[in-house]
Scaffold this active site. Structure first.
Site: not given
Ligand code: ATP
Length: 337
Positions: A123, A170, A203, A227, A231
């Site tokens: 990053y 890893k 993994d 990161d 998620d």
């Molecule tokens: P980034 O790469 O910037 O982290 P991303 O494209 O992976 O973004 P996010 O914006 O993190 O996507 O969110 C993924 C999906 O999760 C969104 O498209 C949305 O539908 C859902 N989501 C994220 N945050 C929320 C929230 N606070 N409330 C409801 N749904 C959410």
């Protein structure tokens, strides 16, 4: 009085920021605490309007504040948050994943925190083209690895939990970079005989987060792995809408949701503000510990338990199986805190 800088962001950022301001105003009214909120612009909109994703005035105002709240920004995130983390030396990215009641979660009984190194790894953006290829530099230093390992063990010491640190890497493939990271964590672990220590390949960790997430306490890992795994861990407990994060340095800290700007649901008043409000809870803890202010910590606990009680009683936004809009859910919190 605490000065709080607030980056209102892109996508669902402004809606989440409105919710955050309502809660902080309510805390100002109801408790013996005072927050001055300074709204700032950064991200895609700032880039379009000023030519800079992170305008100088925004950076100056953040530096003069006691802590920063950052709503998600869009495509220019790398020019905002990655830069802020490095400029302010916010080396520890803390991402808790905790089971809340009545979530569409894969598993219950989870209470873990991912401690992610925040300043190095892929990053740093050190990439270049070489003929027909593209190269990215992966930088892992002993100092940064030891510093984050120490943070992870201190976190495990303070938590009321099983007291275990899992170092995720890893090193069987990236022998030099991840080898250094694993060695630094192992060395630091020797200073904490009361904290269990284990190593796990990334993994295997991704698999175990689904298979037996309740066995994790504190995970310490490098920037990119952290990161991705955070998620995943947030989804295991009920989704990104409930996932807060903190970026912590020795003197300053910035708090933000784990998720991005979620353009697909922006402007619809359906986003779950809990991710940002639980980030405020983390901010209150940090301010309380830094300034020896027990009131801050107490109000943070109240904010979390209000969210906990509401979701338990079925007051929830759509993403976690409820019916509430962003503003309705926020109103329930302001009424009940
Ligand atoms: P980034 O790469 O910037 O982290 P991303 O494209 O992976 O973004 P996010 O914006 O993190 O996507 O969110 C993924 C999906 O999760 C969104 O498209 C949305 O539908 C859902 N989501 C994220 N945050 C929320 C929230 N606070 N409330 C409801 N749904 C959410």
């Amino acid at each position: 009085m605490y000065k709080i800088s607030l980056i209102t962001g892109d996508g669902i950022g402004p809606e989440l920021s409105e919710s955050a301001v309502s809660i902080l105003n309510r805390i100002n009214e109801k408790f013996d605490l005072k927050f001055e909120i300074i709204k700032l612009s950064a991200g895609d909109k700032a880039l379009a309007e000023t030519g800079k994703a992170l305008p100088d005035e925004t950076l100056d105002a953040i530096k003069q504040s006691d802590a920063c709240l950052k709503a998600p920004v869009g495509e220019s995130a790398a020019d905002v948050i990655v830069v802020l983390r490095r400029m302010l030396d916010l080396y520890a990215n803390i991402r808790p994943a905790k089971s809340y009641p009545h979530m569409p979660a894969l598993r219950d009984g989870i209470d873990m925190v991912i401690v992610r190194e925040n300043t190095e790894d892929l990053y740093t953006g050190k990439e270049f083209s070489l003929g027909n290829s593209a190269v990215a530099l992966r930088i892992i230093s002993e100092d940064a690895s030891q510093r984050i390992a120490k943070y992870a063990f201190e976190t495990a010491t303070q938590r009321n939990s099983m007291k275990k640190v899992t170092c995720v890497h890893k090193s069987n493939v990236m022998r030099i970079t991840d080898g250094l990271f694993a060695k630094a964590c192992t060395e630091v672990s020797k200073n904490y005989p009361n904290i269990a220590f284990e190593e796990m390949y990334v993994d295997a960790c991704a698999m175990n987060l689904i298979r037996q997430p309740e066995k994790f306490d504190v995970i310490v890992t490098t920037n990119l792995f952290g990161d991705i795994l955070s998620d995943e861990s947030s989804q295991v407990v009920g989704g990104l809408g409930m996932a807060p994060a903190a970026n912590i340095g020795d003197d300053f800290a910035l708090f933000e949701p784990v998720h991005g700007a979620a353009f697909d649901i922006a402007g619809k008043n359906i986003a779950n503000p809990s991710s940002f409000l639980l980030s405020i809870k983390m901010m209150l803890d940090w301010l309380g510990n830094k300034h020896n202010d027990s009131k801050c910590i107490e109000v943070g606990q109240k904010l979390e338990s209000t969210i906990f009680d509401l979701v338990k009683s079925g007051v929830k936004t759509k993403d976690i199986g409820g019916e509430m809009s962003t503003s309705e859910f926020t109103k329930h919190i302001t009424d009940n805190i």
